[in-house]
Design a protein around this motif. Structure first.
Motif, PDB file in Angstrom:
ATOM      1  N   UNK A  12       0.835  -1.194   0.000  1.00  0.00           N
ATOM      2  CA  UNK A  12       0.000   0.000   0.000  1.00  0.00           C
ATOM      3  C   UNK A  12       0.863   1.235   0.000  1.00  0.00           C
ATOM      4  N   UNK A  13       0.542   2.191  -0.849  1.00  0.00           N
ATOM      5  CA  UNK A  13       1.309   3.431  -0.911  1.00  0.00           C
ATOM      6  C   UNK A  13       0.345   4.555  -1.205  1.00  0.00           C
ATOM      7  N   UNK A  14       0.857   5.781  -1.258  1.00  0.00           N
ATOM      8  CA  UNK A  14      -0.001   6.938  -1.443  1.00  0.00           C
ATOM      9  C   UNK A  14       0.106   7.446  -2.865  1.00  0.00           C
ATOM     10  N   UNK A  15      -0.849   7.077  -3.698  1.00  0.00           N
ATOM     11  CA  UNK A  15      -0.924   7.629  -5.025  1.00  0.00           C
ATOM     12  C   UNK A  15       0.249   7.273  -5.902  1.00  0.00           C
ATOM     13  N   UNK A  16       0.325   7.936  -7.051  1.00  0.00           N
ATOM     14  CA  UNK A  16       1.349   7.639  -8.050  1.00  0.00           C
ATOM     15  C   UNK A  16       2.744   7.954  -7.546  1.00  0.00           C
ATOM     16  N   UNK A  17       2.922   9.108  -6.888  1.00  0.00           N
ATOM     17  CA  UNK A  17       4.264   9.506  -6.466  1.00  0.00           C
ATOM     18  C   UNK A  17       4.860   8.502  -5.496  1.00  0.00           C
ATOM     19  N   UNK A  18       4.095   8.095  -4.490  1.00  0.00           N
ATOM     20  CA  UNK A  18       4.635   7.158  -3.507  1.00  0.00           C
ATOM     21  C   UNK A  18       4.897   5.799  -4.118  1.00  0.00           C
ATOM     22  N   UNK A  19       4.110   5.430  -5.106  1.00  0.00           N
ATOM     23  CA  UNK A  19       4.318   4.137  -5.751  1.00  0.00           C
ATOM     24  C   UNK A  19       5.633   4.098  -6.512  1.00  0.00           C
ATOM     25  N   UNK A  20       6.159   5.261  -6.866  1.00  0.00           N
ATOM     26  CA  UNK A  20       7.404   5.329  -7.616  1.00  0.00           C
ATOM     27  C   UNK A  20       8.618   5.607  -6.740  1.00  0.00           C
ATOM     28  N   UNK A  21       8.447   5.658  -5.409  1.00  0.00           N
ATOM     29  CA  UNK A  21       9.531   5.990  -4.510  1.00  0.00           C
ATOM     30  C   UNK A  21      10.069   4.759  -3.788  1.00  0.00           C
ATOM     31  N   UNK A  22      11.266   4.907  -3.166  1.00  0.00           N
ATOM     32  CA  UNK A  22      11.886   3.780  -2.475  1.00  0.00           C
ATOM     33  C   UNK A  22      12.586   4.233  -1.221  1.00  0.00           C
ATOM     34  N   UNK A  23      12.997   3.276  -0.314  1.00  0.00           N
ATOM     35  CA  UNK A  23      13.559   3.732   0.947  1.00  0.00           C
ATOM     36  C   UNK A  23      14.754   2.986   1.464  1.00  0.00           C
ATOM     37  N   UNK A  24      15.364   3.581   2.524  1.00  0.00           N
ATOM     38  CA  UNK A  24      16.615   3.093   3.097  1.00  0.00           C
ATOM     39  C   UNK A  24      16.380   2.606   4.509  1.00  0.00           C
ATOM     40  N   UNK A  63      11.441  10.992  -8.235  1.00  0.00           N
ATOM     41  CA  UNK A  63      11.862  11.297  -6.875  1.00  0.00           C
ATOM     42  C   UNK A  63      11.303  12.648  -6.438  1.00  0.00           C
ATOM     43  N   UNK A  64      11.450  13.636  -7.288  1.00  0.00           N
ATOM     44  CA  UNK A  64      10.997  14.983  -6.959  1.00  0.00           C
ATOM     45  C   UNK A  64       9.499  15.026  -6.660  1.00  0.00           C
ATOM     46  N   UNK A  65       8.717  14.221  -7.410  1.00  0.00           N
ATOM     47  CA  UNK A  65       7.262  14.237  -7.260  1.00  0.00           C
ATOM     48  C   UNK A  65       6.802  13.694  -5.924  1.00  0.00           C
ATOM     49  N   UNK A  66       7.657  12.946  -5.234  1.00  0.00           N
ATOM     50  CA  UNK A  66       7.316  12.469  -3.894  1.00  0.00           C
ATOM     51  C   UNK A  66       7.355  13.600  -2.875  1.00  0.00           C
ATOM     52  N   UNK A  67       8.081  14.662  -3.198  1.00  0.00           N
ATOM     53  CA  UNK A  67       8.302  15.766  -2.265  1.00  0.00           C
ATOM     54  C   UNK A  67       7.476  16.990  -2.646  1.00  0.00           C
ATOM     55  N   UNK A  68       7.483  17.340  -3.917  1.00  0.00           N
ATOM     56  CA  UNK A  68       6.810  18.546  -4.413  1.00  0.00           C
ATOM     57  C   UNK A  68       5.617  18.129  -5.270  1.00  0.00           C
TER      58      UNK A  68
END
Length: 268
Positions: A12-24, A63-68
């Motif tokens: 589960x993620x938040x919309x398109x931006x979160x679906x394209x992001x990754x983490x450490x 990446x940018x779309x996850x923030x802005x």
């Protein structure tokens, strides 16, 4: 269209931006060999951003779309849907007026209650500042298309921006898909050298930049107080690892060192 490959069930993620992001997993940069979770998602990405400024970058903006966030975005069917805008302006709802002189006025109603990550309200002044900054001429954004057709922006109240075009501009609905620039942070500054913003932009999105280690990764972390609600975003930390070699990305996907990879050849 970007091609993504995943190794594990969908999270589960938040919309398109979160679906394209990754983490450490940890601030020290060590990655996990366990599967993806709502605490950690790691993406093997094929490139490193040139900047985190959405208006200045010359590459994909995952990446940018996850923030802005933009005033609008495209959904999975490529339909334009509102994000920071309360609605999409049209001639039918009175948001678009074609003037007798051939120009066009577009009224953007902003979503109330949206705040920048520093707690300052997102307002129509940010819309006007963005247009003025791009059209001023002393800064080189990636594109001025559409903005160069804007003559002025009126802000009758904090949640209304009336954009005046000198001519009819058909793709006006996507004018602010890249979002807005925070006036209270960038006003009076040289955007070419504002590296504090360009490397870690202030946004309204579900994530903020925690660390950018040049040549290795960008780590995003969940932004507290996100306007969609405390339950969002679902994933706590997101990491893009910069892996330019396709074979390396595939091998790390197989080994579990990354959970998702971008831009894989169709025959792989």
């Amino acid at each position: 269209m970007m091609r993504w490959s995943v190794r594990s069930p969908r999270l589960p993620a938040l919309g398109l931006a979160a679906a394209l992001c990754a983490s450490l997993a940890a601030c020290g940069g060590e990655t996990s060999r366990t599967g993806p979770s709502n605490d950690l998602l790691i993406v093997g990405y094929d490139r490193e951003p040139d900047t985190m400024n959405r208006y200045a970058t010359h590459i994909l903006e995952d990446i940018e779309a996850c923030v802005v966030e933009g005033l609008v975005t495209n959904d999975e069917e490529m339909k334009i849907v509102p994000v920071l805008a309360a609605e999409i302006p049209t001639t039918e709802n009175g948001g678009v007026i074609v003037r007798a002189d051939g120009g066009m006025d577009v009224t953007w109603k902003l979503r109330p209650g949206v705040k920048w990550h520093d707690g300052v309200s997102h307002t129509s002044a940010d819309v006007k500042f963005t247009v003025d900054a791009i059209n001023k001429g002393d800064w080189k954004p990636e594109s001025v298309d559409g903005f160069d057709r804007i003559t002025s922006v009126d802000t009758p109240d904090s949640l209304t921006a009336v954009v005046h075009y000198k001519e009819v501009y058909a793709p006006y609905q996507l004018q602010f898909v890249r979002g807005t620039l925070p006036k209270h942070v960038l006003e009076g500054r040289d955007l070419n050298t504002a590296n504090d913003y360009n490397r870690a932009p202030l946004g309204t999105g579900p994530y903020k930049v925690k660390e950018w280690k040049t040549g290795e990764y960008i780590l995003l972390e969940r932004a507290e107080g996100y306007w969609r609600g405390a339950e969002y975003p679902k994933i706590k930390q997101l990491l893009f690892r910069f892996l330019t070699n396709t074979t390396t990305r595939i091998n790390l996907l197989k080994s579990g060192e990354v959970h998702m990879v971008a831009l894989v050849a169709w025959d792989k």
